[in-house]
Design a protein around this motif. Structure first.
Motif, PDB file in Angstrom:
ATOM      1  N   VAL A  60       4.238 -46.050   8.206  1.00  0.00           N
ATOM      2  CA  VAL A  60       3.107 -45.470   7.476  1.00  0.00           C
ATOM      3  C   VAL A  60       2.474 -44.394   8.351  1.00  0.00           C
ATOM      4  O   VAL A  60       2.480 -44.503   9.576  1.00  0.00           O
ATOM      5  CB  VAL A  60       2.093 -46.563   7.060  1.00  0.00           C
ATOM      6  CG1 VAL A  60       1.459 -47.220   8.261  1.00  0.00           C
ATOM      7  CG2 VAL A  60       1.050 -46.025   6.119  1.00  0.00           C
ATOM      8  N   SER A  63      -4.066 -42.755   8.468  1.00  0.00           N
ATOM      9  CA  SER A  63      -4.965 -42.574   7.311  1.00  0.00           C
ATOM     10  C   SER A  63      -4.271 -42.807   5.972  1.00  0.00           C
ATOM     11  O   SER A  63      -4.842 -42.494   4.936  1.00  0.00           O
ATOM     12  CB  SER A  63      -5.616 -41.184   7.327  1.00  0.00           C
ATOM     13  OG  SER A  63      -6.323 -41.005   8.531  1.00  0.00           O
ATOM     14  N   ARG A  64      -3.076 -43.358   5.979  1.00  0.00           N
ATOM     15  CA  ARG A  64      -2.356 -43.669   4.743  1.00  0.00           C
ATOM     16  C   ARG A  64      -2.225 -45.186   4.597  1.00  0.00           C
ATOM     17  O   ARG A  64      -2.327 -45.924   5.569  1.00  0.00           O
ATOM     18  CB  ARG A  64      -0.960 -43.043   4.737  1.00  0.00           C
ATOM     19  CG  ARG A  64      -0.944 -41.559   4.835  1.00  0.00           C
ATOM     20  CD  ARG A  64      -1.443 -40.932   3.569  1.00  0.00           C
ATOM     21  NE  ARG A  64      -1.346 -39.477   3.685  1.00  0.00           N
ATOM     22  CZ  ARG A  64      -1.718 -38.660   2.750  1.00  0.00           C
ATOM     23  NH1 ARG A  64      -2.198 -39.108   1.629  1.00  0.00           N
ATOM     24  NH2 ARG A  64      -1.623 -37.368   2.931  1.00  0.00           N
ATOM     25  N   LYS A  65      -1.963 -45.607   3.363  1.00  0.00           N
ATOM     26  CA  LYS A  65      -1.840 -47.037   3.080  1.00  0.00           C
ATOM     27  C   LYS A  65      -0.477 -47.338   2.494  1.00  0.00           C
ATOM     28  O   LYS A  65       0.118 -46.488   1.832  1.00  0.00           O
ATOM     29  CB  LYS A  65      -2.922 -47.472   2.089  1.00  0.00           C
ATOM     30  CG  LYS A  65      -4.326 -47.288   2.622  1.00  0.00           C
ATOM     31  CD  LYS A  65      -5.348 -47.649   1.553  1.00  0.00           C
ATOM     32  CE  LYS A  65      -6.749 -47.328   2.026  1.00  0.00           C
ATOM     33  NZ  LYS A  65      -7.426 -48.436   2.617  1.00  0.00           N
ATOM     34  N   SER A  66      -0.007 -48.551   2.731  1.00  0.00           N
ATOM     35  CA  SER A  66       1.250 -49.021   2.162  1.00  0.00           C
ATOM     36  C   SER A  66       1.202 -50.541   2.089  1.00  0.00           C
ATOM     37  O   SER A  66       0.458 -51.180   2.835  1.00  0.00           O
ATOM     38  CB  SER A  66       2.427 -48.571   3.028  1.00  0.00           C
ATOM     39  OG  SER A  66       3.640 -48.878   2.385  1.00  0.00           O
ATOM     40  N   THR A  67       1.981 -51.101   1.183  1.00  0.00           N
ATOM     41  CA  THR A  67       1.990 -52.556   1.030  1.00  0.00           C
ATOM     42  C   THR A  67       3.404 -53.099   1.180  1.00  0.00           C
ATOM     43  O   THR A  67       4.354 -52.524   0.668  1.00  0.00           O
ATOM     44  CB  THR A  67       1.421 -52.954  -0.351  1.00  0.00           C
ATOM     45  OG1 THR A  67       0.094 -52.449  -0.458  1.00  0.00           O
ATOM     46  CG2 THR A  67       1.376 -54.458  -0.510  1.00  0.00           C
ATOM     47  N   VAL A  94      -4.765 -54.513   8.215  1.00  0.00           N
ATOM     48  CA  VAL A  94      -4.140 -55.068   7.013  1.00  0.00           C
ATOM     49  C   VAL A  94      -5.189 -55.846   6.238  1.00  0.00           C
ATOM     50  O   VAL A  94      -5.995 -56.571   6.824  1.00  0.00           O
ATOM     51  CB  VAL A  94      -2.917 -55.949   7.368  1.00  0.00           C
ATOM     52  CG1 VAL A  94      -3.304 -57.166   8.199  1.00  0.00           C
ATOM     53  CG2 VAL A  94      -2.158 -56.375   6.113  1.00  0.00           C
ATOM     54  N   ASP A  95      -5.215 -55.655   4.930  1.00  0.00           N
ATOM     55  CA  ASP A  95      -6.122 -56.406   4.071  1.00  0.00           C
ATOM     56  C   ASP A  95      -5.652 -57.861   4.063  1.00  0.00           C
ATOM     57  O   ASP A  95      -4.486 -58.146   3.762  1.00  0.00           O
ATOM     58  CB  ASP A  95      -6.106 -55.834   2.651  1.00  0.00           C
ATOM     59  CG  ASP A  95      -7.083 -56.548   1.745  1.00  0.00           C
ATOM     60  OD1 ASP A  95      -6.706 -57.632   1.222  1.00  0.00           O
ATOM     61  OD2 ASP A  95      -8.200 -56.046   1.566  1.00  0.00           O
ATOM     62  N   GLU A 100      -2.155 -55.044   2.129  1.00  0.00           N
ATOM     63  CA  GLU A 100      -2.110 -53.584   2.209  1.00  0.00           C
ATOM     64  C   GLU A 100      -2.422 -53.133   3.637  1.00  0.00           C
ATOM     65  O   GLU A 100      -3.429 -53.519   4.214  1.00  0.00           O
ATOM     66  CB  GLU A 100      -3.112 -52.964   1.253  1.00  0.00           C
ATOM     67  CG  GLU A 100      -3.054 -51.444   1.246  1.00  0.00           C
ATOM     68  CD  GLU A 100      -4.019 -50.847   0.242  1.00  0.00           C
ATOM     69  OE1 GLU A 100      -3.550 -50.214  -0.706  1.00  0.00           O
ATOM     70  OE2 GLU A 100      -5.244 -51.034   0.434  1.00  0.00           O
ATOM     71  N   THR A 102      -3.120 -50.165   6.517  1.00  0.00           N
ATOM     72  CA  THR A 102      -3.663 -48.821   6.716  1.00  0.00           C
ATOM     73  C   THR A 102      -3.317 -48.364   8.121  1.00  0.00           C
ATOM     74  O   THR A 102      -3.608 -49.065   9.101  1.00  0.00           O
ATOM     75  CB  THR A 102      -5.195 -48.806   6.531  1.00  0.00           C
ATOM     76  OG1 THR A 102      -5.503 -49.283   5.233  1.00  0.00           O
ATOM     77  CG2 THR A 102      -5.757 -47.408   6.715  1.00  0.00           C
TER      78      THR A 102
END
Length: 137
Positions: A60, A63-67, A94-95, A100, A102
């Motif tokens: 990633v 400043s970008r997000k991925s799951t 990570v959430d 998710e 970041t």
């Protein structure tokens, strides 16, 4: 076979300890004698979930997000929920509930998914993957 109450409690405590249980009891009289023909201890097995990710690694940009969510062989109903954590939050966060990720700064971190244990339902399970964060220009 005759044993004293104290001997019985020592053996019972040892057997329960092997099962991960604890007995808190003491005989009323150390001189009491108990006649035992047999003791049967039945332990039910608790399912062990197996976690997996769609990808064993993730890349990633900052400043970008991925799951990359974890899936379990035991899901739904009363099985334990899956939560997430990052080993290095200076690199990636990570959430905890969605998984998710970041990207924060360039580098790598390990993301861990943990399925909570539920007494009598399932044991705890964990699975990890490595996230690489690329500095965005």
């Amino acid at each position: 076979m005759k044993h004293t109450a104290t001997q019985l409690l020592i053996w019972l405590r040892a057997a329960l300890l092997l099962l991960g249980l604890t007995l808190i009891a003491t005989p009323q009289s150390a001189s009491a004698v108990i006649n035992i023909r047999s003791i049967t201890i039945t332990a039910e097995s608790v399912p062990v979930p197996v976690l997996s990710f769609a990808n064993e690694t993730l890349t990633v940009d900052t400043s970008r997000k991925s799951t990359n969510q974890a899936t379990s062989t035991l899901s739904g109903g009363s099985y334990g929920t899956i939560s997430y954590s990052s080993a290095n939050t200076a690199i990636a966060t990570v959430d905890a509930s969605s998984g998710e990720v970041t990207g924060i700064a360039g580098g790598t971190s390990v993301i861990t998914a943990t399925q909570a244990a539920v007494a009598g339902v399932n044991t705890e399970a964990t699975k990890t993957y490595t996230v690489t964060v690329r500095n965005r220009s």
